[in-house]
Design a protein around this motif. Structure first.
Motif, PDB file in Angstrom:
ATOM      1  N   ALA A 113       0.807  -1.220   0.000  1.00 12.04           N
ATOM      2  CA  ALA A 113       0.000   0.000   0.000  1.00 12.04           C
ATOM      3  C   ALA A 113       0.839   1.268   0.000  1.00 12.04           C
ATOM      4  CB  ALA A 113      -0.927   0.005   1.221  1.00 12.04           C
ATOM      5  N   ALA A 114       2.107   1.147   0.382  1.00  6.18           N
ATOM      6  CA  ALA A 114       2.954   2.330   0.532  1.00  6.18           C
ATOM      7  C   ALA A 114       3.434   2.851  -0.813  1.00  6.18           C
ATOM      8  CB  ALA A 114       4.149   1.988   1.421  1.00  6.18           C
ATOM      9  N   ASP A 115       3.758   4.133  -0.827  1.00  3.69           N
ATOM     10  CA  ASP A 115       4.345   4.767  -2.010  1.00  3.69           C
ATOM     11  C   ASP A 115       5.871   4.731  -1.956  1.00  3.69           C
ATOM     12  OD1 ASP A 115       1.777   5.765  -3.070  1.00  3.69           O
ATOM     13  OD2 ASP A 115       1.813   7.014  -1.269  1.00  3.69           O
ATOM     14  N   ARG A 116       6.415   4.893  -0.753  1.00  9.56           N
ATOM     15  CA  ARG A 116       7.867   4.936  -0.565  1.00  9.56           C
ATOM     16  C   ARG A 116       8.205   4.243   0.745  1.00  9.56           C
ATOM     17  NH1 ARG A 116       9.138  11.082  -0.361  1.00  9.56           N
ATOM     18  NH2 ARG A 116       7.180  11.064   0.789  1.00  9.56           N
ATOM     19  N   THR A 117       9.468   3.862   0.877  1.00  7.34           N
ATOM     20  CA  THR A 117       9.918   3.166   2.077  1.00  7.34           C
ATOM     21  C   THR A 117      11.148   3.850   2.659  1.00  7.34           C
ATOM     22  OG1 THR A 117       9.109   1.039   1.238  1.00  7.34           O
ATOM     23  CG2 THR A 117      10.737   0.954   3.003  1.00  7.34           C
ATOM     24  N   VAL A 118      11.156   3.984   3.978  1.00  7.33           N
ATOM     25  CA  VAL A 118      12.344   4.364   4.719  1.00  7.33           C
ATOM     26  C   VAL A 118      12.860   3.107   5.404  1.00  7.33           C
ATOM     27  CG1 VAL A 118      13.234   5.649   6.701  1.00  7.33           C
ATOM     28  CG2 VAL A 118      11.692   6.770   5.085  1.00  7.33           C
ATOM     29  N   LEU A 119      14.104   2.740   5.114  1.00  3.33           N
ATOM     30  CA  LEU A 119      14.722   1.567   5.712  1.00  3.33           C
ATOM     31  C   LEU A 119      15.370   1.954   7.033  1.00  3.33           C
ATOM     32  CD1 LEU A 119      16.481   0.189   2.507  1.00  3.33           C
ATOM     33  CD2 LEU A 119      14.331  -0.633   3.505  1.00  3.33           C
ATOM     34  N   VAL A 120      15.118   1.161   8.075  1.00  2.86           N
ATOM     35  CA  VAL A 120      15.699   1.435   9.389  1.00  2.86           C
ATOM     36  C   VAL A 120      16.538   0.236   9.799  1.00  2.86           C
ATOM     37  CG1 VAL A 120      15.230   1.964  11.807  1.00  2.86           C
ATOM     38  CG2 VAL A 120      13.731   2.878  10.015  1.00  2.86           C
TER      39      VAL A 120
END
Length: 208
Positions: free
Chosen positions: A122-129
């Motif tokens: 569902a997301a448009d972008r991802t931030v990797l942690v």
């Protein structure tokens, strides 16, 4: 929608989700941070709210914005807990989240399994942690590959507890990295808050 994802539990995804939510929100346009981790639903604890009502209580007559609660640990953030939610309830919640009227941040399960894939779809972008360790970064690389396959490309890596000496760009193929220092109270620290704002600024820049 923005996914906060990583390969290992305990690397700081929930704290980053709340910190970024605060940096993206305003008093008139509050961020919505959503817990999608059914196995380890701890967003409500970090946010300082009760675990219910939450995702499991969303219905046609009770939309996400009416169920969400104001976080007490951060400003300008509403949260949707995930306590006792089924897979169907998570799918329903994600499908009814507001798309335009406020920033929406998805606090994802760790890893690269089916539960982690659900919010990434569902997301448009991802931030990797990730932690700045080889094992954590190797696991996060699997999450990064899944995010790309699900059309939620990673736009930023956040290394938690990092002194800036580790460069994850080659392993994660992610364009930018923000290093968040190790602090005792990351949602109260001015040093950490400055990093959350930096993350929000990078996201705004890469969205133009």
């Amino acid at each position: 929608m923005l996914a906060i994802a990583g390969g290992k539990g305990g690397c700081g995804k929930t704290t980053i989700a709340l910190g970024v939510g605060q940096a993206l929100g305003t008093p008139t346009r509050r961020s919505l941070v959503v817990d999608t981790d059914r196995d380890m639903p701890n967003l409500h604890r970090r946010a300082g709210v009760d675990p219910t009502p939450g995702i499991a209580d969303i219905t046609v007559s009770a939309e996400p914005t009416t169920v969400a609660k104001r976080a007490t640990a951060v400003e300008n953030v509403d949260v949707l807990p995930c306590q006792d939610a089924t897979e169907a309830a998570v799918d329903n919640a994600i499908g009814t989240l507001p798309q335009r009227d406020r920033p929406v941040v998805l606090d994802c399960p760790a890893g690269a399994g089916p539960d982690a894939a659900r919010p990434l779809r569902a997301a448009d972008r991802t931030v990797l942690v990730s932690a700045p360790t080889r094992q954590s970064l190797t696991d996060t690389a699997k999450t990064a590959a899944m995010a790309r396959a699900l059309d939620a490309p990673p736009v930023l890596t956040v290394l938690v507890g990092s002194d800036g000496s580790v460069d994850p760009s080659r392993l994660l193929s992610c364009p930018e990295t923000v290093h968040v220092p190790s602090v005792s109270k990351p949602l109260e620290s001015d040093r950490a808050a400055a990093k959350y704002v930096e993350i929000a600024n990078v996201l705004a820049k890469r969205n133009t």
